[in-house]
Design a protein around this motif. Sequence first.
Motif, PDB file in Angstrom:
ATOM      1  N   ARG A 145       1.201   2.069   8.046  1.00 57.69           N
ATOM      2  CA  ARG A 145       0.417   2.426   6.870  1.00 57.69           C
ATOM      3  C   ARG A 145      -0.027   3.894   6.958  1.00 57.69           C
ATOM      4  N   GLY A 184      -4.716   0.856   1.478  1.00 56.49           N
ATOM      5  CA  GLY A 184      -3.645   0.359   2.333  1.00 56.49           C
ATOM      6  C   GLY A 184      -2.330   0.148   1.626  1.00 56.49           C
ATOM      7  N   ARG A 185      -2.126   0.845   0.493  1.00 60.53           N
ATOM      8  CA  ARG A 185      -0.925   0.604  -0.296  1.00 60.53           C
ATOM      9  C   ARG A 185       0.111   1.709  -0.176  1.00 60.53           C
ATOM     10  N   TRP A 187       2.670   3.753   2.557  1.00 63.72           N
ATOM     11  CA  TRP A 187       3.315   3.520   3.848  1.00 63.72           C
ATOM     12  C   TRP A 187       4.221   4.688   4.208  1.00 63.72           C
TER      13      TRP A 187
END
Length: 277
Positions: A145, A184-185, A187
């Motif tokens: 992440r 947390g979206r 990466w």
Amino acid sequence: MRIEITSDPVEFRARVAGFLERDPLRHTVMYTVVENEITGLTVTEELSYFASVHEGDEVVGVAMRTAGRGVWLGEMPERAIPELVERFAQLLPEIRDVDGSESAALAFAQGWAARHGTTPRLVLSERLYRLGELRTPPAPGAPRRATEADLELCARWVAAMARELENFPLALTESALRARIRAGRWWLWEDEGRPVSLTAHQIPLRGWARIGPVYTPPETRGRGYASALVAHVSQVIRDDLGADVCLYTDLGNPTSNKIYQAIGFEPVFDQILYAFE
């Protein structure tokens, strides 16, 4: 038939909820835009406009125009498009493009051209895919992440992507990008400790989470990083978020369409974007 337009996303969501729920995949972009405005994840000084088309008490079509973008058409009866053109022209004569199904987008573009003396130009053909059976390809390195320490890198890569693509749909302020990273979206794929590819996903809504943007810098392309990262994020969406996965591709980019189909994405729906010149 009547058209109602509002800049209040809460009011719009309440008005069209039943209509959108009949085909949430078809309206994944609209769901995301409305939710991001309601939750404050998207904040702009310029108003968005959300349109609903009604026959009696029934909603039969939806459209929107968000800050810095053109008109986006959801499911829309073509008989409503002439009036929709007039309503948007009165509100926003500076609109520069329209995105929707081939027939609806063309009808809107031609109506806009007739009213303003412009010439529609086809600039982008997109395909919406849904994930079927996931096939995870190998690639050197591993996913992680993104964190706030990666903010500058993510912003730089988004800007690079915008320069490469004429109609890149994502314009994020620093605060908006930071909020998405914190959620947390976003990466990164790393190889030998170095970030080499980026992928993000939208908030899951009505059972669907849409992947995008996806970007690999030119110097690290062709090594399977993006495929592996999209596959990993897709698995996270399914396993951790309990949602199905979708994404859009540019039909003018055969490489991206090929790699997404190779990892299990199946075509659903095509959209066309016309610019007004």
